[in-house]
Design an enzyme around this catalytic site. Sequence first.
Site, PDB file in Angstrom:
ATOM      1  N   ASP A  25       0.763  -0.999   0.080  1.00 38.20           N
ATOM      2  CA  ASP A  25       0.081   0.041  -0.031  1.00 38.20           C
ATOM      3  C   ASP A  25       1.086   1.076  -0.001  1.00 38.20           C
ATOM      4  O   ASP A  25       1.598   1.688   0.957  1.00 38.20           O
ATOM      5  CB  ASP A  25      -0.945   0.091   1.174  1.00 38.20           C
ATOM      6  N   LYS A  87       3.059  11.026  -3.336  1.00 40.39           N
ATOM      7  CA  LYS A  87       2.186  10.331  -4.154  1.00 40.39           C
ATOM      8  C   LYS A  87       1.301  11.431  -4.751  1.00 40.39           C
ATOM      9  O   LYS A  87       0.660  11.274  -5.932  1.00 40.39           O
ATOM     10  CB  LYS A  87       1.157   9.522  -3.147  1.00 40.39           C
ATOM     11  N   ASP A 209     -12.843   5.167   2.216  1.00 38.70           N
ATOM     12  CA  ASP A 209     -11.434   5.411   2.604  1.00 38.70           C
ATOM     13  C   ASP A 209     -11.007   6.788   2.956  1.00 38.70           C
ATOM     14  O   ASP A 209     -10.978   7.436   1.834  1.00 38.70           O
ATOM     15  CB  ASP A 209     -10.716   4.586   1.213  1.00 38.70           C
TER      16      ASP A 209
END
Length: 623
Positions: A25, A87, A209
Amino acid sequence: MALLQIQEPGGKPAKVLHRLAVGIDLGTSNSLVSALCGTGVETLPDDNGQHLLPSVVRYSADGSPLVGYAALSGLVDDPENTVASSKRLLGKSLSELQNLPQVLPFKFDPEREETSPAISTVSGSKDPVQISADILEKLKVRAEQCLKGELEGAVITVPAYFNDAQRQQTKDAAKLAGLNVLRLLNEPTAAAVAYGLDSEDQGKVCVFDLGGGTFDVSLLSLQKGVFEVLATGGDTNLGGNDFDHALAQWILQQAGYNAELDFSERAILNQLAMDVKHQLSEQDQLEISWQDWSGTITNTEYSEICAELIKRTINTCRRVLRDASLTINDIDNIVLVGGSTRMPVIRQAVASFFSKEALTNIDPDKVVAIGAGIQADVLIGNKSSNNFLLLDVNPLSLGIETMGELVEKIIPRNTTIPVARAQEFTTFKDGQTAMSLHVVQGERELVEDCRSLARFELRGIPAMVAGAAKIRVSFQVDADGLLSVAAEELSTGKKAEIQIKPSYGLKSDLIEEMLQSSQENAQVDMELRSVKEAQLEATQLIDAIANARSSDGEILNTEELLLIEKAVETLELAMKDSSANKIRELTEDLNRISGDFASRRMDLHIGRALKGESIDEVANSSS
Ligand code: ADP
Ligand code: MG
């Protein structure tokens, strides 16, 4: 299905090996690695027993970068050389990075192109791929130490809304880190796998999420162990950081502090806000002190401070349900993912919206990594039976521009991927030897209302009359959501293809917007499309008649000529502002009026051909 292996004659039977594969992840705030240990898949700890690796990299002048906890202090002491949330930088252009809502403390390398920005650090220029690779490499080393062997593959998770550029750069980063990517897997799908929901007969799952910097909601449908993503939505700029920020503002306000904070004061305050937030997940009330102020905060106050943020998450759930034409009663399970779903205020808001408690027994920090690890173990071939199939969908239709700036959809929105579809197209003009292909994404009928992904050309089409050439255009979206497009002229096999060039900045709200505008404009679009198509047919006929007149005008008598000219004129006038039906009607009239002329020309050419002229010439001049 895996291919069956056949042993070489006389060879020794191969030893049955457990092949090492991990799930990763790669998070905005924290990253994790997991693998099969003993009976189940677990996340792997570092030497200090920590499972989470903060996604932070600090570069120094003397060699290898610090990654994770060791890099954290750099955020305050050395912000120019310490990168967090890399990211967020993936797949973005320089101007997009400079327009991010949060101010980045970095200098960007002025030598780099707009499309491949890099941060100038004491250890040279570092682009987002390199920074992500440094994080991945740290996890790879950790996994190889824990598992005592070399990794054969990895499944890496990405947010459901990552676009081609972001997915491709994630793969590039993995390659740079020396990892063999078995597959990129959408994070919500991984979470559902971790809960083993694939073993249920059927049902619908909502994955909520809320991480450090991003928010994703996905609706999955299960049918006999097969997963399908029904709809996704979210906000790439909403996460735990925003809760920290709201709390930090509240502290400033309570302390009556009005002056500007410098970068390191801001970092210290944010750290304090985050600590307070974490503690409020364990206890209902807390003492806080900052500089010379101190006070208390309760969870009730905290939920008021964050009311706007919480509302945004719930509104997204509502939109995604609507997108999939579902109601809360259709949802069988809710899965909470991401560290921020530890907050009681979020759990309450989710439970009250869905009128149901969410599944939380797997650590929400680890659930995505665990799902990825389970999938990695299957893909590397350690499990031969009970393979489950993971299906994802492409969020927006993919298509090609055709004449009249119209869009022909090749792969409709919400088609399950991987998928390959092809359609035949033809040339528009006589003797056309090249075709320009424009790949677009979106739901609208006109190219200008869709998103342009790439352009490429197919050359070397043999000259033929308009409409005779056959060009097969095929679209393929692989399991990672990456698109390749190929165009092939069928008589010669001439082929051109393209891997979709990085397409920047497809945010979830842009997807929302595109879907909404397509619904709002559906009627108008259909009419416009119909008019454009009628105009095209008319243009083609008018052009063909003009060509015929210039080559064989002598066989027309004056009366015929006048009639044809009149009909052309009327049609041209109508093309400017009439309805599709009217244009079609007048095109039909012109076709009828010129019909006689066309058949006489045909006779003439056949006559010539019989006298020995080449059929090609006939074909080329008889349109
Ligand atoms: P990402 O997917 O973005 O990497 P994570 O799932 O690791 O993010 O979540 C990180 C976020 O979770 C951070 O904003 C962090 O403050 C928050 N978080 C972690 N633990 C808790 C907790 N106990 N209570 C509230 N928030 C938490
Ligand atoms: Mg996450």
